[in-house]
Design an enzyme around this catalytic site. Structure first.
Site, short mmCIF file in Angstrom:
data_model
loop_
_atom_site.label_atom_id
_atom_site.label_comp_id
_atom_site.label_asym_id
_atom_site.label_seq_id
_atom_site.Cartn_x
_atom_site.Cartn_y
_atom_site.Cartn_z
N HIS A 72 29.15 -0.95 -6.45
CA HIS A 72 27.75 -0.35 -6.77
C HIS A 72 26.98 -0.29 -5.71
O HIS A 72 27.22 -1.37 -4.81
CB HIS A 72 26.96 -1.17 -7.86
CG HIS A 72 27.59 -1.43 -9.21
ND1 HIS A 72 28.76 -2.21 -9.23
CD2 HIS A 72 27.42 -0.84 -10.43
CE1 HIS A 72 29.08 -2.19 -10.73
NE2 HIS A 72 28.30 -1.07 -11.24
N ASP A 82 25.49 -4.04 -5.19
CA ASP A 82 26.51 -5.25 -4.84
C ASP A 82 26.82 -5.30 -3.46
O ASP A 82 26.93 -6.34 -2.69
CB ASP A 82 27.92 -4.86 -5.41
CG ASP A 82 28.37 -4.31 -6.66
OD1 ASP A 82 27.43 -4.51 -7.61
OD2 ASP A 82 29.17 -3.49 -6.65
N ASP A 87 32.52 -8.49 -23.77
CA ASP A 87 33.02 -7.89 -22.60
C ASP A 87 33.76 -8.83 -21.55
O ASP A 87 32.88 -9.12 -20.58
CB ASP A 87 32.24 -6.67 -21.86
CG ASP A 87 32.92 -5.85 -21.03
OD1 ASP A 87 34.22 -5.68 -20.96
OD2 ASP A 87 32.28 -5.17 -20.11
#
Ligand code: XLS
Ligand code: NI
Ligand code: NI
Length: 441
Positions: free
Chosen positions: A105, A108, A311
């Site tokens: 991303h 990041d 998740d």
């Protein structure tokens, strides 16, 4: 803190294939990059990819405790220098792991600045190092994406925000992330809509939000043409978390959305195992839904925990799961632009840098085995002949005529009135097939 000057993993050599009998935990037992399976190398079948966010940015916190990760190269600041140093470490890691791809991303890899202009500048400064390292190592970018969910501006969504300026900001962020992805030779671009959904329907105009989401995706398609980006876009389904409901909830919902808004030609799906299970499906189901629509793009390889309903993004180690994945992937022609992208994180208790290697080696070996087992199932042909036999009536004159559109309700009624009853059914042989699959494991 004194500046770190690598190597970050001094005790790790390049990970090599040593075969199934090796007792070296820093070796592959099954992933042999050059080995041919169905005439293609394992490297090209699996196209392994390391994710920047979990592997290099996740501090390993959970809702009840702070991060535990020990990352000696990271000085903990949000400086561009720290981000650039981290890139060198990431590429040392991926090179030693022999992973051919990575994914990121925008936020990041580079720190968010006080303004959009500053964030863009930071991203350029880090992208420069990413490019250098890509050139040095030959490691490529599988896909890029924009983080449209962490910053508080996206609390109500990005493309689906009720705030039009937030939509505009998201559009600007996508534009930049797409440019950087393209400049780095990215083979794909992903949209995961973590906050594109709702927490409460009383305050939500769903129709409008879906229109807006489609608008952003069309803008991305148009801009790709402008800058010459020809790779696929991916949508990554996930039903919930962080919102109560996300519009891209599963493969079928994504396909419906893409069809409704005339985006099918530009988008494929990036399927993630833990998202499938959160949606109440198996990964195999999601792969079959996407594959049968010709929209299977890439996978985010991970797994959940049967006893934890969220998740957890664990590394995949279950060979039955990887066999199912690779069987569907081979069936639909293999991964072309996509890859096996480890969207997975080590456990909070596995806080040492070395754990990052063990985790990825295990995932790569599990997928290599899945690939070999799936190929063996296909080569043997027993499964296929059971399936062929099961549908054999569709090769009869009646079946062929129905498939060819030569029949109507009236003509079929006439036929069945004459016959009185359909031919007796055959057994589905599920248990026998399940036993047969176990023969290959
Ligand atoms: C989160 C998603 C995310 C996407 C990329 O659950 O898996 O990591 O893959 O935005
Ligand atoms: Ni993912
Ligand atoms: Ni996920």
């Amino acid at each position: 803190m004194p500046t770190f000057s690598g190597p970050a993993f001094p005790d790790v050599e390049t990970i090599r294939f040593e075969g199934p009998d090796s007792r070296n935990p820093l070796a592959f037992r099954h992933y042999n990059a050059e080995e041919l399976v169905e005439g293609k190398s394992m490297r090209d079948h699996l196209r392994f990819s390391v994710v920047y966010w979990h592997t290099f940015r996740n501090p390993l916190g959970d809702p009840f405790g702070v991060g535990t990760a020990v990352r000696p190269w990271d000085d903990g600041t949000e400086s561009v220098e720290n981000a650039q140093r981290r890139v060198r470490v990431a590429f040392e890691f991926m090179e030693k792991l022999t992973a051919p791809y990575y994914a990121f991303h925008d936020r990041d890899v580079a720190p968010e600045g006080a303004t959009l202009a500053e964030s863009n500048k930071n991203l350029d400064a880090v992208a420069k190092v990413l490019k250098e390292e890509q050139q040095r190592t030959g490691i490529k970018l599988l896909w890029g994406t924009a983080n449209l969910f962490s910053n508080r501006r996206y609390m109500h969504g990005a493309a689906t925000s009720p705030n039009a300026e937030v939509f505009a900001y998201a559009a600007a962020q996508v534009k930049k992330a797409l440019e950087v992805t393209h400049d780095l030779g990215g083979e794909g671009y992903t949209f995961w809509g973590g906050r594109e959904g709702y927490q409460c329907l009383w305050n939500t105009d769903m129709h409008r939000e879906l229109d807006h989401l489609a608008k952003l995706l069309h803008m991305a398609v148009d801009y790709a043409k402008e800058i010459g980006y020809t790779g696929p876009f991916y949508i990554e389904p996930k039903p919930m978390e962080p919102t109560k409901h996300q519009y891209d909830s599963d493969a079928a919902a994504c396909l419906n959305f893409l069809r409704q808004y005339d985006l099918m030609d530009h988008f494929k799906l990036n399927l993630e195992t833990n998202h499938a299970t959160l949606a109440g499906h198996t990964m195999q189901h999601e792969l079959e839904v996407a594959g049968s629509a010709g929209s299977l793009g890439s996978i985010d390889a991970n797994t959940g925990d049967v006893l934890l309903g969220w998740d957890t993004d664990q590394f995949p180690t279950d060979i039955y799961l990887t066999t199912q994945c690779m069987h569907s992937i081979l069936k639909y022609g293999g991964l072309t632009t996509g890859g096996v992208n480890f969207d997975a994180k080590v456990r909070r208790e596995s806080f040492e840098p070395l754990d990052l290697f063990y985790a990825h080696i295990g995932g790569m070996d599990a997928f290599a085995r899945g690939l070999k087992i799936a190929a063996a199932i296909r080569a043997d042909g027993r499964l296929q002949s059971i399936v062929d036999e099961r549908y054999s009536s569709w090769s009869s004159p009646l079946g062929k005529d129905i498939e060819a559109g030569k029949h109507s309700l009236a003509s079929l009624e006439k036929l069945m009135l004459e016959k009185g009853e359909a031919t007796a059914n055959a057994s589905g042989r599920q248990e026998m097939i399940e036993n047969l699959i176990n023969d290959y494991l």
